[in-house]
Write a protein that holds these residues in place. Structure first.
Motif, short mmCIF file in Angstrom:
data_model
loop_
_atom_site.label_atom_id
_atom_site.label_comp_id
_atom_site.label_asym_id
_atom_site.label_seq_id
_atom_site.Cartn_x
_atom_site.Cartn_y
_atom_site.Cartn_z
N UNK A 149 -0.38 10.61 1.20
CA UNK A 149 -1.22 10.08 1.65
C UNK A 149 -0.85 10.80 3.26
N UNK A 150 -1.45 11.93 3.51
CA UNK A 150 -2.01 12.58 4.73
C UNK A 150 -1.03 11.77 5.87
N UNK A 151 -1.95 10.02 6.09
CA UNK A 151 -2.44 10.12 6.43
C UNK A 151 -2.60 8.43 6.56
N UNK A 152 -2.75 6.93 7.04
CA UNK A 152 -2.60 5.83 6.71
C UNK A 152 -4.36 5.63 6.07
N UNK A 153 -5.75 6.07 7.67
CA UNK A 153 -6.40 5.81 7.27
C UNK A 153 -7.44 6.13 5.73
N UNK A 190 -8.62 2.25 -5.57
CA UNK A 190 -7.39 3.79 -6.90
C UNK A 190 -5.96 4.02 -6.83
N UNK A 191 -5.43 3.12 -5.79
CA UNK A 191 -3.78 2.87 -5.47
C UNK A 191 -3.84 0.88 -5.63
N UNK A 192 -2.58 0.94 -5.90
CA UNK A 192 -2.33 -1.09 -6.28
C UNK A 192 -1.81 -1.36 -5.13
N UNK A 193 -1.41 -1.62 -4.17
CA UNK A 193 -0.69 -2.08 -2.78
C UNK A 193 -0.02 -0.59 -1.84
N UNK A 194 0.10 -1.10 -0.94
CA UNK A 194 1.02 -0.29 0.03
C UNK A 194 1.93 -1.39 1.71
N UNK A 195 2.39 -0.94 1.83
CA UNK A 195 3.09 -0.89 3.66
C UNK A 195 1.97 -0.04 4.03
N UNK A 196 1.70 -0.92 5.03
CA UNK A 196 0.87 -0.54 6.18
C UNK A 196 1.29 -1.14 7.58
N UNK A 197 0.47 -0.56 8.86
CA UNK A 197 1.05 -0.98 10.23
C UNK A 197 0.06 -1.80 10.17
N UNK A 198 0.41 -3.14 10.75
CA UNK A 198 -0.26 -3.85 11.21
C UNK A 198 -1.70 -4.09 11.77
#
Length: 299
Positions: free
Chosen positions: A160-164, A174-182
């Motif tokens: 994606x273009x950005x985390x939001x 639409x997706x299953x998991x991700x690593x995201x900032x706290x």
């Protein structure tokens, strides 16, 4: 020469509004405005793994009025992940100061049939090429790819273009998991719209002490963190660098501001420009090693 600063300063953020770096950068901008006596105006220039903003800053006049708050995305990862990056992360910038670290969480949609890292790995092994992970920045890309390689999984990457935007689709299923900032992910976890499985580091984070580390979750040698720091274009006057470095160090050592940043999940600390310059060089090499090991380096 007039005393610096004598006019407003632009602080370029390479990610969208609502991202972790944007939220942290706006607090620093507010504090810098007070300390320097001039407005520090945040400008978001997202896209292309932070390279649009990095290229803009690299070409700016090195007078201290165009500053860059960025992360490992532009300076450690993008030059390895992308072909023909139009700037040199070492030669084209003046390191000013570290800002701190932004820990990452491994999060999933609560409707998914796995609640732990081990359960996710077991499910992904039983369902190859069907489990998807989103990313909104280079840390998310590298962490997801590294997880897949180290665990021997066949995962599908959805960038994606950005985390939001990535988090919106993760919440929507639409997706299953991700690593995201706290900073970006924790509000969704607290509201129950996402489920956190681990922090992306080898050891637990003081910010979420009840959440296991990736190592505890069964992933030895998994230790990926996002750093944050301040740059200007190459060739900035040393006296201007010193003024900015002193101000940033004052910000991170102010208890109230440090606590405010901690509420966003940001571990604030700094140091000298020389320490930051050496750190940036080391991180560039380290991220190159990770990206090559994950098989996602561009030739």
């Amino acid at each position: 020469m007039a005393a610096y600063p004598e006019k407003p300063i632009s602080l370029i953020v390479p990610f969208p509004a609502g991202s972790g770096t944007d939220a942290v950068g706006r607090i620093f901008a507010e504090e810098l405005s007070t300390l320097l006596g001039q407005p520090v105006i945040v400008e978001n220039k997202p896209g292309a793994n932070a390279t649009i903003a990095a290229n803009y800053v690299a070409k700016a006049k090195p007078d201290g009025y165009t500053l860059f708050v960025t992360t490992n995305t532009s300076h450690s990862a993008a030059p390895w992940l992308m072909k023909n990056v139009s700037y040199d992360p070492i030669k084209d910038f003046t390191p000013i100061a570290r800002g701190g670290n932004l820990p990452f969480l491994l999060v999933t949609n609560p409707s998914r049939p796995y609640k732990t890292v081990q359960e996710l790995m077991k499910y992904a092994k039983s369902n190859p090429d069907t489990v998807t992970y989103a990313s909104g920045n280079s840390t998310g890309i590298v962490a997801g790819a590294t997880f897949g390689v180290q665990a021997g999984l066949k995962l599908l990457h959805v960038p994606y273009k950005g985390t939001p935007q990535a988090l919106t689709d993760l919440v929507g299923g639409q997706v299953d998991f991700m690593f995201t900032d706290f900073t970006s992910g924790m509000p969704f976890v607290k509201s129950g719209r996402l489920h956190a499985m681990a922090v992306s580091t080898a050891k637990r984070s003081e910010l979420v002490p009840d959440l296991p580390s990736m190592e505890e979750a069964g992933m030895p040698d998994f230790d990926i963190n996002s750093w944050n720091g301040y740059f200007g274009p190459a060739g900035m006057p040393p006296d201007v660098v010193k003024i900015l470095n002193t101000a940033i160090n004052k910000i991170v050592s102010t208890p109230a501001t440090k606590a405010r940043l901690a509420q966003l999940g940001f571990d604030a600390f700094s140091g000298t420009p020389e320490e930051f310059a050496a750190f940036v060089k080391d991180q560039y090499a380290l991220w190159g090693k990770w990206i090559k090991a994950a098989g996602i380096a561009q030739q």
